[in-house]
Design a protein around this motif. Structure first.
Motif, short mmCIF file in Angstrom:
data_model
loop_
_atom_site.label_atom_id
_atom_site.label_comp_id
_atom_site.label_asym_id
_atom_site.label_seq_id
_atom_site.Cartn_x
_atom_site.Cartn_y
_atom_site.Cartn_z
N GLU A 1 -6.47 0.77 -2.81
CA GLU A 1 -6.52 1.81 -3.85
C GLU A 1 -6.42 1.21 -5.25
N GLY B 1 -5.59 11.73 9.23
CA GLY B 1 -5.23 10.42 8.69
C GLY B 1 -4.99 10.44 7.20
N PHE B 2 -5.43 9.41 6.52
CA PHE B 2 -5.26 9.28 5.07
C PHE B 2 -6.61 9.32 4.39
N ALA B 3 -6.60 9.78 3.14
CA ALA B 3 -7.85 9.83 2.36
C ALA B 3 -7.52 9.71 0.88
N THR C 1 -5.21 8.51 -6.00
CA THR C 1 -4.21 9.16 -5.15
C THR C 1 -4.64 9.06 -3.69
N LEU C 2 -3.77 8.49 -2.87
CA LEU C 2 -3.97 8.41 -1.43
C LEU C 2 -3.03 9.42 -0.80
N ASP C 3 -3.59 10.38 -0.07
CA ASP C 3 -2.78 11.43 0.56
C ASP C 3 -3.00 11.42 2.06
N GLN C 4 -1.96 11.89 2.77
CA GLN C 4 -2.12 12.11 4.19
C GLN C 4 -2.79 13.47 4.36
N ARG D 1 0.81 -1.22 0.00
CA ARG D 1 0.00 0.00 0.00
C ARG D 1 0.84 1.27 0.00
N PHE D 2 1.92 1.28 0.76
CA PHE D 2 2.69 2.50 0.93
C PHE D 2 4.10 2.42 0.36
N THR E 1 -7.91 11.31 -2.26
CA THR E 1 -8.21 12.71 -2.57
C THR E 1 -8.47 12.95 -4.05
#
Length: 142
Positions: free
Chosen positions: A48, A91-93, A84-87, A38-39, A95
């Motif tokens: 995602e 937390g994370f979302a 796109t996963l943003d902090q 994931r990261f 976006t």
């Protein structure tokens, strides 16, 4: 309409743990996912990526339907979705989601194609689910 089902199991803590995702259809069968998938660049899937696949598939079908409704018959519709996963605060979302579509539609004008592409972007059931900015780039192949 029939509901669709999937399940996930997670073992361990966030960074050191790992999980498996399965779907009732069997397309996903204990598919691995983890913090690294994931990261980082770990091998396996992640939520995602699965959302991107769902959005790309749904959008392609929605655009095909919009084109048909306008009297156009697409030979092919190919969509790539980038999630796109943003902090963010708290937390994370997810976006942003960018849809990049390329279609072959004999006899279609660019303006008619673009109008159908925009309608599909807002009408696609997965688009309606998202609480993220959705952008689109469309290319009509002649």
């Amino acid at each position: 309409m029939k509901s669709r089902n999937a399940s996930a199991i997670w073992n361990g803590d966030l960074k050191g743990g790992n999980g498996r995702i399965s779907s009732d259809s069997g397309v996903l069968d204990k598919s691995a996912y983890s913090f690294a998938t994931r990261f980082e660049d770990g091998k396996g899937t992640n939520p995602e990526e699965l959302i991107a696949a769902a959005h790309a598939g749904c959008y392609s079908m929605a655009l095909s339907n919009e084109l048909a409704g306008d009297g156009m018959s697409p030979e092919s519709v190919e969509t790539r979705a980038s999630v796109t996963l943003d902090q963010v605060e708290g937390g994370f979302a997810i976006t942003k989601i960018h849809l990049d579509v390329k279609a072959k539609v004999p006899g279609a004008s660019q303006a008619d194609f673009d109008a159908a592409a925009e309608r599909a972007k807002t009408g696609c059931p997965v688009s309606k689910l998202m609480n993220a900015e959705i952008t689109l780039a469309s290319q009509l192949d002649s």
